[in-house]
Design an enzyme around this catalytic site. Sequence first.
Site, PDB file in Angstrom:
ATOM      1  N   PRO A 252      -7.764   3.576  17.331  1.00  0.00           N
ATOM      2  CA  PRO A 252      -6.716   2.587  17.622  1.00  0.00           C
ATOM      3  C   PRO A 252      -7.226   1.260  18.188  1.00  0.00           C
ATOM      4  CG  PRO A 252      -6.785   4.257  19.337  1.00  0.00           C
ATOM      5  CD  PRO A 252      -7.796   4.674  18.311  1.00  0.00           C
ATOM      6  N   LYS A 255     -12.172   0.293  21.660  1.00  0.00           N
ATOM      7  CA  LYS A 255     -13.549  -0.220  21.763  1.00  0.00           C
ATOM      8  C   LYS A 255     -13.656  -1.568  21.063  1.00  0.00           C
ATOM      9  CE  LYS A 255     -15.231   4.466  22.192  1.00  0.00           C
ATOM     10  NZ  LYS A 255     -14.154   5.285  21.604  1.00  0.00           N
ATOM     11  N   GLU A 273     -11.113   0.133   9.324  1.00  0.00           N
ATOM     12  CA  GLU A 273     -10.372   1.380   9.535  1.00  0.00           C
ATOM     13  C   GLU A 273      -9.842   1.875   8.193  1.00  0.00           C
ATOM     14  OE1 GLU A 273      -9.722   3.687  11.975  1.00  0.00           O
ATOM     15  OE2 GLU A 273      -8.539   4.675  10.422  1.00  0.00           O
ATOM     16  N   ASP A 300     -12.792   1.642   3.609  1.00  0.00           N
ATOM     17  CA  ASP A 300     -13.745   2.707   3.898  1.00  0.00           C
ATOM     18  C   ASP A 300     -15.074   2.068   4.294  1.00  0.00           C
ATOM     19  OD1 ASP A 300     -15.542   4.789   3.820  1.00  0.00           O
ATOM     20  OD2 ASP A 300     -14.651   5.730   2.049  1.00  0.00           O
ATOM     21  N   CYS A 382     -16.620  11.873  20.834  1.00  0.00           N
ATOM     22  CA  CYS A 382     -16.045  12.535  22.010  1.00  0.00           C
ATOM     23  C   CYS A 382     -16.107  14.038  21.743  1.00  0.00           C
ATOM     24  CB  CYS A 382     -14.630  12.048  22.314  1.00  0.00           C
ATOM     25  SG  CYS A 382     -13.500  12.150  20.935  1.00  0.00           S
TER      26      CYS A 382
HETATM   27  N1  SAM Z   1     -13.292   3.664  18.179  1.00  0.00           N
HETATM   28  C1  SAM Z   1     -11.887   3.978  18.238  1.00  0.00           C
HETATM   29  C2  SAM Z   1     -11.362   3.598  19.611  1.00  0.00           C
HETATM   30  O1  SAM Z   1     -12.112   3.618  20.566  1.00  0.00           O
HETATM   31  O2  SAM Z   1     -10.174   3.279  19.710  1.00  0.00           O
HETATM   32  C3  SAM Z   1     -11.637   5.423  17.918  1.00  0.00           C
HETATM   33  C4  SAM Z   1     -12.132   5.785  16.555  1.00  0.00           C
HETATM   34  S1  SAM Z   1     -11.630   7.375  16.020  1.00  0.00           S
HETATM   35  C5  SAM Z   1     -12.717   8.397  16.873  1.00  0.00           C
HETATM   36  C6  SAM Z   1     -12.261   7.397  14.393  1.00  0.00           C
HETATM   37  C7  SAM Z   1     -11.509   6.521  13.424  1.00  0.00           C
HETATM   38  O3  SAM Z   1     -12.286   6.400  12.246  1.00  0.00           O
HETATM   39  C8  SAM Z   1     -10.170   7.078  12.983  1.00  0.00           C
HETATM   40  O4  SAM Z   1      -9.174   6.140  13.210  1.00  0.00           O
HETATM   41  C9  SAM Z   1     -10.353   7.323  11.489  1.00  0.00           C
HETATM   42  O5  SAM Z   1      -9.182   7.098  10.756  1.00  0.00           O
HETATM   43  C10 SAM Z   1     -11.408   6.317  11.148  1.00  0.00           C
HETATM   44  N2  SAM Z   1     -12.200   6.627   9.943  1.00  0.00           N
HETATM   45  C11 SAM Z   1     -12.539   7.833   9.453  1.00  0.00           C
HETATM   46  N3  SAM Z   1     -13.277   7.697   8.346  1.00  0.00           N
HETATM   47  C12 SAM Z   1     -13.443   6.387   8.124  1.00  0.00           C
HETATM   48  C13 SAM Z   1     -14.119   5.623   7.132  1.00  0.00           C
HETATM   49  N4  SAM Z   1     -14.779   6.218   6.130  1.00  0.00           N
HETATM   50  N5  SAM Z   1     -14.076   4.273   7.214  1.00  0.00           N
HETATM   51  C14 SAM Z   1     -13.403   3.673   8.216  1.00  0.00           C
HETATM   52  N6  SAM Z   1     -12.724   4.349   9.179  1.00  0.00           N
HETATM   53  C15 SAM Z   1     -12.752   5.685   9.143  1.00  0.00           C
END
Ligand code: SAM
Length: 525
Positions: A252, A255, A273, A300, A382
Amino acid sequence: MVRSKAATAATASGAAKASRNQRLSNAERSAYFARREATKVLRCVLQGDAQRRAVGSIKSLVYSPSVRNKKATFALVCQTLKHLPIIKEVLETSSILNSKWKRQEELVYIITYDILFGQDILLVGDAEKFLMLRKDAIQSSLARLLVRKKAKCIEDLTALYQTPDVTKPRYVRVNTLKMDVDSAVLELGKQYMVRKDDMVPDLLILPPGSDLHNHPLVVNGSVFMQGKASSLVAAALAPKPGWKVLDACSAPGNKTVHLAALMKGKGKVIACELNKERVKRLEDTVMLSGATNIEVLHGDFLNLDPKDPPYSEVCAILLDPSCSGSGTAVERLDHLLPSHAAGHAPDIIDTERLNKLAAFQKKALAHALSFPAVERVVYSTCSIHQTENEDVVKSVLPLATSYGFQLATPFPQWHRRGLLVFKGSEHLLRTDLVEDKEGFFIALFERRDTADHSKMPSKSSRCPCAHTRDCANAHRIVYKKKYVTPYMYNRMFKIWSYGGLKFGRKKSGGATISLESEHEMVSSS
Ligand code: SAM
């Protein structure tokens, strides 16, 4: 026609009564729906817990768009879970449930919680009527339980059953784009005891349980409710103002906006995202932060071409990919679950899921390291699992070395480091689920050799960075010494990695979706 005072007063009192009735029926209706929404969440949580299967956390289930009355639902689920052993015992000893209501046990638990410990029950609904008619039996069963357990009052009884309270300080990160740290300390200090964190300069520590959700500084984006471990990640990347930085998996966006603040709003953060729904949340976070140097990219990360101009200039990458979220058990309130009270391991290990996640994490980290101008890459999860942490880092080390990266030590003053499973893992940073109340992992890669690695060296190649003669010579020597084998390795790794990617994807209505998008997104910070 002139109306008498008495008639006017009577009309007014009638109107007040009607409005009171109207309010009451609204309250009844909303209590009824809150109990149904809480029932669905409780069912999902209890079934997942019983089958030792990973489901979303209580919070993520409550905060899903389908739940309307989030606050009441969350409170009901947590309170019912807290009192569940008592509720179950009371229902069993009173023997009031017939087979029909036994099939709706989660709803029965919630209503019984309301009857025994909650507010006066607002009686609408068949299940409510059924249980209210048996209220005396339920209450006498509780009274007998008190005697049996030698508890003087309900509080004593609850304490006997309660799992130890897992309390964690409330951390808030000051959004320095909107407010300076000292002003935030002053403002929050009017209500709470506030301390500054000794590792992250813009992080403040408030007492456990401080409820800041509706605090004006949170509502207007001057401070973000962000845990300590999560706040370490952008700080470990330490982007400089003016840099171009890529947040690879960003929603979301906690970071992302931290990066923008560390860069003092100068330079650019590209926030990538994959998930469309989460892009909306990311945009909201960015808007709330007031940052104007963030570009949101719906796509992606694995499809971004490192050689394309906007990305070929990226100096730093923050990679915080989807993970099992196993380090957020405290945040997820796992201590409220029956399996926790029964002494089972709080985390449910689903090896197949972990391996799938790790496969994506490895691809994403290898991809991040391949951006030609990148000097720093932070990889974070995490998760408490070695599979998603040390093993991922270890698997890309030969590739990282061939690109000129080394592991660096983020926050050297922090005592908890990586599991000693390979040479160099002492550079990694871990936080502990029990001791630090959240399990987090950070790896920092730093490029010490700054040659342009967008072009792979051939056997007879000049220094690809095309700098000075000395530099070219120096690099040529390095290539001769070190890089001939890694180069082959690189090629093979890329063929494996991208080949794997191709096979690992599915086409959906013309759009390519990665395997990762099919995973349940359990983790957020
Ligand atoms: N860094 C974020 C924060 O601190 O608010 C949290 C990130 S969360 C752990 C991982 C995110 O990566 C999710 O929102 C997911 O939808 C996204 N995600 C997963 N695969 C992805 C990809 N191939 N490319 C871009 N985003 C991706």
